[in-house]
Design a protein around this motif. Structure first.
Motif, mmCIF file in Angstrom:
data_model
loop_
_atom_site.group_PDB
_atom_site.id
_atom_site.type_symbol
_atom_site.label_atom_id
_atom_site.label_comp_id
_atom_site.label_asym_id
_atom_site.label_seq_id
_atom_site.Cartn_x
_atom_site.Cartn_y
_atom_site.Cartn_z
ATOM 1 N N GLY A 2 -8.837 20.342 -22.769
ATOM 2 C CA GLY A 2 -9.620 19.126 -22.766
ATOM 3 C C GLY A 2 -9.994 18.689 -21.361
ATOM 4 N N LEU A 3 -10.657 17.556 -21.289
ATOM 5 C CA LEU A 3 -11.087 17.018 -20.010
ATOM 6 C C LEU A 3 -9.970 16.282 -19.277
ATOM 7 C CD1 LEU A 3 -14.450 15.411 -21.168
ATOM 8 C CD2 LEU A 3 -14.186 17.456 -19.796
ATOM 9 N N TRP A 4 -9.013 15.746 -20.030
ATOM 10 C CA TRP A 4 -8.003 14.866 -19.453
ATOM 11 C C TRP A 4 -7.005 15.634 -18.591
ATOM 12 C CZ3 TRP A 4 -8.863 9.816 -20.292
ATOM 13 C CH2 TRP A 4 -7.931 8.927 -19.766
ATOM 14 N N ARG A 42 5.184 16.543 8.595
ATOM 15 C CA ARG A 42 5.575 16.188 7.221
ATOM 16 C C ARG A 42 4.668 15.079 6.671
ATOM 17 N NH1 ARG A 42 8.815 16.527 3.107
ATOM 18 N NH2 ARG A 42 9.790 14.732 2.132
ATOM 19 N N ALA A 43 4.347 14.112 7.498
ATOM 20 C CA ALA A 43 3.467 13.025 7.061
ATOM 21 C C ALA A 43 2.103 13.580 6.647
ATOM 22 C CB ALA A 43 3.308 11.995 8.173
ATOM 23 N N ARG A 44 1.577 14.506 7.436
ATOM 24 C CA ARG A 44 0.278 15.112 7.118
ATOM 25 C C ARG A 44 0.357 15.896 5.807
ATOM 26 N NH1 ARG A 44 -1.246 15.956 11.813
ATOM 27 N NH2 ARG A 44 0.187 17.636 12.320
ATOM 28 N N PHE A 45 1.457 16.651 5.636
ATOM 29 C CA PHE A 45 1.666 17.418 4.409
ATOM 30 C C PHE A 45 1.740 16.485 3.191
ATOM 31 C CE2 PHE A 45 4.833 19.013 1.341
ATOM 32 C CZ PHE A 45 4.165 20.133 0.888
ATOM 33 N N LEU A 46 2.499 15.410 3.322
ATOM 34 C CA LEU A 46 2.626 14.464 2.203
ATOM 35 C C LEU A 46 1.291 13.789 1.896
ATOM 36 C CD1 LEU A 46 6.074 12.924 3.107
ATOM 37 C CD2 LEU A 46 5.547 14.239 1.050
ATOM 38 N N ARG A 47 0.538 13.461 2.917
ATOM 39 C CA ARG A 47 -0.756 12.802 2.676
ATOM 40 C C ARG A 47 -1.727 13.724 1.943
ATOM 41 N NH1 ARG A 47 0.266 9.996 7.635
ATOM 42 N NH2 ARG A 47 0.743 7.859 7.059
ATOM 43 N N SER A 48 -1.633 15.018 2.200
ATOM 44 C CA SER A 48 -2.508 15.945 1.461
ATOM 45 C C SER A 48 -2.120 15.954 -0.018
ATOM 46 C CB SER A 48 -2.461 17.347 2.060
ATOM 47 O OG SER A 48 -1.213 17.952 1.844
ATOM 48 N N GLY A 49 -0.834 15.840 -0.302
ATOM 49 C CA GLY A 49 -0.384 15.744 -1.694
ATOM 50 C C GLY A 49 -0.836 14.447 -2.339
ATOM 51 N N ALA A 50 -0.790 13.360 -1.578
ATOM 52 C CA ALA A 50 -1.250 12.070 -2.093
ATOM 53 C C ALA A 50 -2.749 12.123 -2.381
ATOM 54 C CB ALA A 50 -0.931 10.955 -1.103
ATOM 55 N N ASP A 51 -3.502 12.821 -1.535
ATOM 56 C CA ASP A 51 -4.947 12.962 -1.763
ATOM 57 C C ASP A 51 -5.221 13.687 -3.073
ATOM 58 O OD1 ASP A 51 -5.490 11.670 0.601
ATOM 59 O OD2 ASP A 51 -5.953 13.505 1.718
ATOM 60 N N ALA A 52 -4.440 14.733 -3.354
ATOM 61 C CA ALA A 52 -4.630 15.477 -4.602
ATOM 62 C C ALA A 52 -4.308 14.594 -5.801
ATOM 63 C CB ALA A 52 -3.746 16.724 -4.605
ATOM 64 N N GLU A 53 -3.245 13.801 -5.707
ATOM 65 C CA GLU A 53 -2.890 12.898 -6.804
ATOM 66 C C GLU A 53 -3.933 11.797 -6.960
ATOM 67 O OE1 GLU A 53 -0.587 13.217 -9.116
ATOM 68 O OE2 GLU A 53 0.152 15.051 -8.212
ATOM 69 N N LEU A 54 -4.487 11.359 -5.850
ATOM 70 C CA LEU A 54 -5.538 10.343 -5.900
ATOM 71 C C LEU A 54 -6.779 10.900 -6.596
ATOM 72 C CD1 LEU A 54 -6.059 7.446 -5.122
ATOM 73 C CD2 LEU A 54 -6.848 8.230 -2.900
ATOM 74 N N ASP A 55 -7.072 12.169 -6.385
ATOM 75 C CA ASP A 55 -8.175 12.822 -7.101
ATOM 76 C C ASP A 55 -7.930 12.782 -8.603
ATOM 77 O OD1 ASP A 55 -9.489 13.398 -4.742
ATOM 78 O OD2 ASP A 55 -8.826 15.498 -4.674
ATOM 79 N N THR A 56 -6.690 13.022 -9.017
ATOM 80 C CA THR A 56 -6.340 12.965 -10.441
ATOM 81 C C THR A 56 -6.561 11.556 -10.973
ATOM 82 O OG1 THR A 56 -4.719 14.744 -10.228
ATOM 83 C CG2 THR A 56 -4.473 13.281 -12.112
ATOM 84 N N LEU A 57 -6.106 10.564 -10.225
ATOM 85 C CA LEU A 57 -6.293 9.172 -10.638
ATOM 86 C C LEU A 57 -7.785 8.836 -10.749
ATOM 87 C CD1 LEU A 57 -5.028 6.441 -11.299
ATOM 88 C CD2 LEU A 57 -4.978 5.968 -8.848
ATOM 89 N N ASN A 58 -8.579 9.305 -9.800
ATOM 90 C CA ASN A 58 -10.024 9.068 -9.855
ATOM 91 C C ASN A 58 -10.658 9.750 -11.069
ATOM 92 O OD1 ASN A 58 -10.087 7.457 -7.577
ATOM 93 N ND2 ASN A 58 -10.438 9.168 -6.204
ATOM 94 N N ASP A 59 -10.169 10.947 -11.409
ATOM 95 C CA ASP A 59 -10.662 11.636 -12.612
ATOM 96 C C ASP A 59 -10.376 10.800 -13.857
ATOM 97 O OD1 ASP A 59 -11.511 13.766 -11.070
ATOM 98 O OD2 ASP A 59 -9.791 15.043 -11.561
ATOM 99 N N ASN A 61 -9.920 7.542 -14.008
ATOM 100 C CA ASN A 61 -10.784 6.351 -13.977
ATOM 101 C C ASN A 61 -12.206 6.682 -14.427
ATOM 102 O OD1 ASN A 61 -8.747 4.651 -13.086
ATOM 103 N ND2 ASN A 61 -9.229 4.979 -10.934
ATOM 104 N N ARG A 62 -12.725 7.837 -13.980
ATOM 105 C CA ARG A 62 -14.083 8.241 -14.392
ATOM 106 C C ARG A 62 -14.156 8.479 -15.893
ATOM 107 N NH1 ARG A 62 -13.379 11.093 -10.569
ATOM 108 N NH2 ARG A 62 -14.385 11.821 -8.816
ATOM 109 N N LEU A 63 -13.154 9.172 -16.424
ATOM 110 C CA LEU A 63 -13.148 9.450 -17.866
ATOM 111 C C LEU A 63 -13.099 8.150 -18.667
ATOM 112 C CD1 LEU A 63 -10.757 12.521 -17.937
ATOM 113 C CD2 LEU A 63 -13.157 12.522 -18.633
ATOM 114 N N GLU A 64 -12.240 7.225 -18.236
ATOM 115 C CA GLU A 64 -12.138 5.951 -18.952
ATOM 116 C C GLU A 64 -13.428 5.149 -18.835
ATOM 117 O OE1 GLU A 64 -8.542 4.119 -17.524
ATOM 118 O OE2 GLU A 64 -7.332 5.198 -19.006
#
Length: 73
Positions: A2-4, A42-59, A61-64
């Motif tokens: 599915g899309l979700w 480590r901060a840079r590494f963690l922020r890249s992970g947060a960016d990926a999770e933020l992309d999921t959250l944005n997905d 929001n778009r679907l909703e």
């Protein structure tokens, strides 16, 4: 398939907006602590992970916004 967005570490369970937001906040807090302690790599590494999770959250929001709702499973 599915899309979700799904959490494959939990058997493909659909990700809720609340879980995605909680994950982003948690990772950002860890990155801020690492930055404050001087561990910039480590901060840079963690922020890249947060960016990926933020992309999921944005997905989510778009679907909703287009009328989709989180599937039960």
């Amino acid at each position: 398939m599915g899309l979700w967005p799904r959490d494959h570490s939990k058997g493909g369970e659909p990700i809720s907006r609340e879980n995605a937001q909680e994950t982003v906040s948690s990772i950002q807090a860890k990155a801020n602590r690492a930055q404050a302690s001087g561990d910039h790599d480590r901060a840079r590494f963690l922020r890249s992970g947060a960016d990926a999770e933020l992309d999921t959250l944005n997905d989510i929001n778009r679907l909703e916004a287009h009328g989709f709702r989180r599937p039960k499973r």
